[in-house]
Design a protein around this motif. Sequence first.
Motif, PDB file in Angstrom:
ATOM      1  N   THR A 466     -17.209 -68.743 -16.700  1.00 13.93           N
ATOM      2  CA  THR A 466     -16.780 -69.414 -17.929  1.00 13.93           C
ATOM      3  C   THR A 466     -15.306 -69.795 -17.857  1.00 13.93           C
ATOM      4  OG1 THR A 466     -18.407 -68.124 -19.179  1.00 13.93           O
ATOM      5  CG2 THR A 466     -16.652 -69.188 -20.434  1.00 13.93           C
ATOM      6  N   GLU A 467     -14.490 -68.925 -17.254  1.00 11.59           N
ATOM      7  CA  GLU A 467     -13.068 -69.245 -17.104  1.00 11.59           C
ATOM      8  C   GLU A 467     -12.870 -70.473 -16.225  1.00 11.59           C
ATOM      9  OE1 GLU A 467     -11.161 -65.805 -15.601  1.00 11.59           O
ATOM     10  OE2 GLU A 467     -11.395 -64.633 -17.449  1.00 11.59           O
ATOM     11  N   PHE A 468     -13.662 -70.609 -15.162  1.00 18.99           N
ATOM     12  CA  PHE A 468     -13.565 -71.784 -14.291  1.00 18.99           C
ATOM     13  C   PHE A 468     -13.841 -73.062 -15.079  1.00 18.99           C
ATOM     14  CE2 PHE A 468     -14.881 -68.930 -10.548  1.00 18.99           C
ATOM     15  CZ  PHE A 468     -13.556 -68.644 -10.260  1.00 18.99           C
ATOM     16  N   ILE A 469     -14.837 -73.019 -15.958  1.00 24.19           N
ATOM     17  CA  ILE A 469     -15.201 -74.203 -16.727  1.00 24.19           C
ATOM     18  C   ILE A 469     -14.126 -74.533 -17.749  1.00 24.19           C
ATOM     19  CG2 ILE A 469     -16.877 -75.111 -18.381  1.00 24.19           C
ATOM     20  CD1 ILE A 469     -19.025 -73.545 -16.902  1.00 24.19           C
ATOM     21  N   ALA A 537     -21.031 -70.978 -12.198  1.00 18.01           N
ATOM     22  CA  ALA A 537     -20.198 -71.977 -12.872  1.00 18.01           C
ATOM     23  C   ALA A 537     -20.774 -73.374 -12.702  1.00 18.01           C
ATOM     24  CB  ALA A 537     -18.772 -71.916 -12.328  1.00 18.01           C
ATOM     25  N   ALA A 538     -21.278 -73.685 -11.507  1.00 17.38           N
ATOM     26  CA  ALA A 538     -21.874 -75.001 -11.272  1.00 17.38           C
ATOM     27  C   ALA A 538     -23.094 -75.209 -12.157  1.00 17.38           C
ATOM     28  CB  ALA A 538     -22.252 -75.133  -9.803  1.00 17.38           C
ATOM     29  N   ARG A 539     -23.944 -74.213 -12.274  1.00 18.08           N
ATOM     30  CA  ARG A 539     -25.142 -74.352 -13.099  1.00 18.08           C
ATOM     31  C   ARG A 539     -24.777 -74.471 -14.575  1.00 18.08           C
ATOM     32  NH1 ARG A 539     -29.656 -70.925 -14.027  1.00 18.08           N
ATOM     33  NH2 ARG A 539     -28.203 -69.262 -14.548  1.00 18.08           N
ATOM     34  N   MET A 540     -23.789 -73.688 -15.038  1.00 19.08           N
ATOM     35  CA  MET A 540     -23.383 -73.743 -16.438  1.00 19.08           C
ATOM     36  C   MET A 540     -22.774 -75.099 -16.785  1.00 19.08           C
ATOM     37  SD  MET A 540     -21.776 -69.903 -16.801  1.00 19.08           S
ATOM     38  CE  MET A 540     -21.124 -70.208 -18.437  1.00 19.08           C
ATOM     39  N   LEU A 541     -21.978 -75.654 -15.870  1.00 16.47           N
ATOM     40  CA  LEU A 541     -21.367 -76.956 -16.135  1.00 16.47           C
ATOM     41  C   LEU A 541     -22.424 -78.046 -16.215  1.00 16.47           C
ATOM     42  CD1 LEU A 541     -18.867 -78.691 -16.528  1.00 16.47           C
ATOM     43  CD2 LEU A 541     -18.713 -78.922 -14.039  1.00 16.47           C
ATOM     44  N   LEU A 542     -23.413 -78.027 -15.322  1.00 15.95           N
ATOM     45  CA  LEU A 542     -24.481 -79.028 -15.373  1.00 15.95           C
ATOM     46  C   LEU A 542     -25.239 -78.933 -16.689  1.00 15.95           C
ATOM     47  CD1 LEU A 542     -26.051 -81.237 -13.810  1.00 15.95           C
ATOM     48  CD2 LEU A 542     -27.623 -79.432 -13.120  1.00 15.95           C
ATOM     49  N   SER A 543     -25.472 -77.711 -17.162  1.00 21.24           N
ATOM     50  CA  SER A 543     -26.174 -77.518 -18.426  1.00 21.24           C
ATOM     51  C   SER A 543     -25.374 -78.140 -19.572  1.00 21.24           C
ATOM     52  CB  SER A 543     -26.416 -76.033 -18.682  1.00 21.24           C
ATOM     53  OG  SER A 543     -27.004 -75.823 -19.930  1.00 21.24           O
ATOM     54  N   ARG A 544     -24.058 -77.948 -19.549  1.00 18.69           N
ATOM     55  CA  ARG A 544     -23.216 -78.524 -20.601  1.00 18.69           C
ATOM     56  C   ARG A 544     -23.220 -80.044 -20.529  1.00 18.69           C
ATOM     57  NH1 ARG A 544     -17.857 -75.075 -22.056  1.00 18.69           N
ATOM     58  NH2 ARG A 544     -18.825 -73.028 -22.282  1.00 18.69           N
ATOM     59  N   GLN A 545     -23.145 -80.585 -19.336  1.00 14.56           N
ATOM     60  CA  GLN A 545     -23.125 -82.038 -19.183  1.00 14.56           C
ATOM     61  C   GLN A 545     -24.427 -82.664 -19.655  1.00 14.56           C
ATOM     62  OE1 GLN A 545     -22.208 -82.615 -15.047  1.00 14.56           O
ATOM     63  NE2 GLN A 545     -19.984 -82.375 -15.354  1.00 14.56           N
TER      64      GLN A 545
END
Length: 549
Positions: A466-469, A537-545
């Motif tokens: 989450t911090e990376f995002i 982090a990669a999976r969480m960012l894709l979900s947000r996008q």
Amino acid sequence: MNFDFAYGGSSSVENSSGSTSMSFAPDVKREPTFFRAELGKPIAFREAISALHDVVVSDLRFKPKDKTAYKTWAAERDLVDWMEVSQRRADTAARLKSLSDELQDLNRRSYNRSKPYWDAQQRYFNYLYQKERDTWFVLDPVITVHPDEVFFECFSQDESSYGRLSVGYDVFRNLDEVSYGTTNIDYSAALYDEFQKIRSYKTTKFEIDPSGFEVRTTGEEKYKEVKIDLPDSWVRGFLQVSSAMSLPATRFDLHPMDVHNLCFVLRRHKEKTGPRGLRYELTPGAPVRIVLEPWNTVIECPRSIFEGKEKQEIRVWGRRRLHILERLIPVANRFTVHLLGTGMPSFYVADLGEMYFTLGLSGWTANDWSSAGNFDLLAPRTEVDHYTKQVVFAALKRFWFREPSQIAEQLNLDGSVVLAALGAYTQAGRAIFDLPRNVYRARELSREPLPFDKLRFASEREEKATEFIVRKAVKVSVTGHDGTGARTLRAEVKTKDRTFSPTLTMDGDDRIIAADCTCNWHRQNKLFKGPCEHILAARMLLSRQSRGL
């Protein structure tokens, strides 16, 4: 973590020549939950509930010998004057010979007087044995009554094995009082011994005693208060099991005789050196092959054909825990094996007709469910607001068990949103994934809400992701699709020191099925302990996008 129970008496089994009555005492501090009926398949139930007991008492952790007494004795021997000892031994031997002859004569004359003493001593040791066995039960089993079945759950002492017995209503006759819900039951060693007396020629009555919830009047037996302080790892491991069961797995059936042959070989051989793996060799359309290391003994399973599409070889460890299944072999129709991958957890589901026994094993015995991996991190991580979560859980609670697709259709929600909400309630101990029937069920693990923030994760990986995002240090791109809806992602995660390049593949439900990363943590652990913070982090960012956030 403290668990407080209060039982209106104790669970009991009453046996007579023509009937057996089983009465389970529930926790009176929880919502009224009760059930009353007659067992139609007493033998299968006896074996299944006994196998559940084997899970509860299982503890295969290595226990080093206590050498303190030996070291003390060895140190004392170094200070001995052996010439003096030799003389003392000669004198002592002469005295012992005289005393021994006299003692034998006394014993012959006083046998009848001493016999009651030895009988009393044996009864005392038997009492201590029973008391010691009672300490094996770390936490009383959880029992849940649903509209279609009653199921028991338990966890082993070493926190590496999970057991679940689900009993469908077709197993019962003359169904009487029912109140749906979840409660803890009083389950002692003495009760297990009484289970062994169940017979097919007797009428067996099964009862979760509703009288435990009635108002207590003067002269009645007081409630039995039980307070247990459990480590957080025990509760966290219990929650991780359901997350692991909901993940994609390689699935195949084993005939009961194939399971018998596997246990038979393990009983006859004791490995002294490694490797100690159990290797499944799976070829589409061919019989399953099981190879036991280090002897490379091959067990052919001609009755068990692998119906998958790809050739696979999967190794698992901690194989001696499979002896828990031995009692089920005579009454099982088949065993369905679910393998998450090499070194990953495995599940064995015994089909007992209208009953199912699920045995969940961590990657290996020493790698318990708490430290085995954050399998909830592999599940969909779609962000869901609190209101939507409540709506999803209310829909589940209304029917007690539902498929995710049914809830999504009923509420007109995306499937990934429903799965994420159910995953959150699973980690909160309020829902469970039913592997044999492929549905989610409402099940409150404890009377009071569990400290969700404290129990959900054993590591800080999701927090770091989450911090990376937040720092916008993650870039992700979709590099491929296939016909099944799976997507392959490539990402870059920048830290203060270097840039990592994770890649991952997700199925149509946004669950991670394969992943790789250039970081040292992933190279050492792969996915055995869940994804690293860069993959996450990669999976969480894709979900947000995908949600336009």
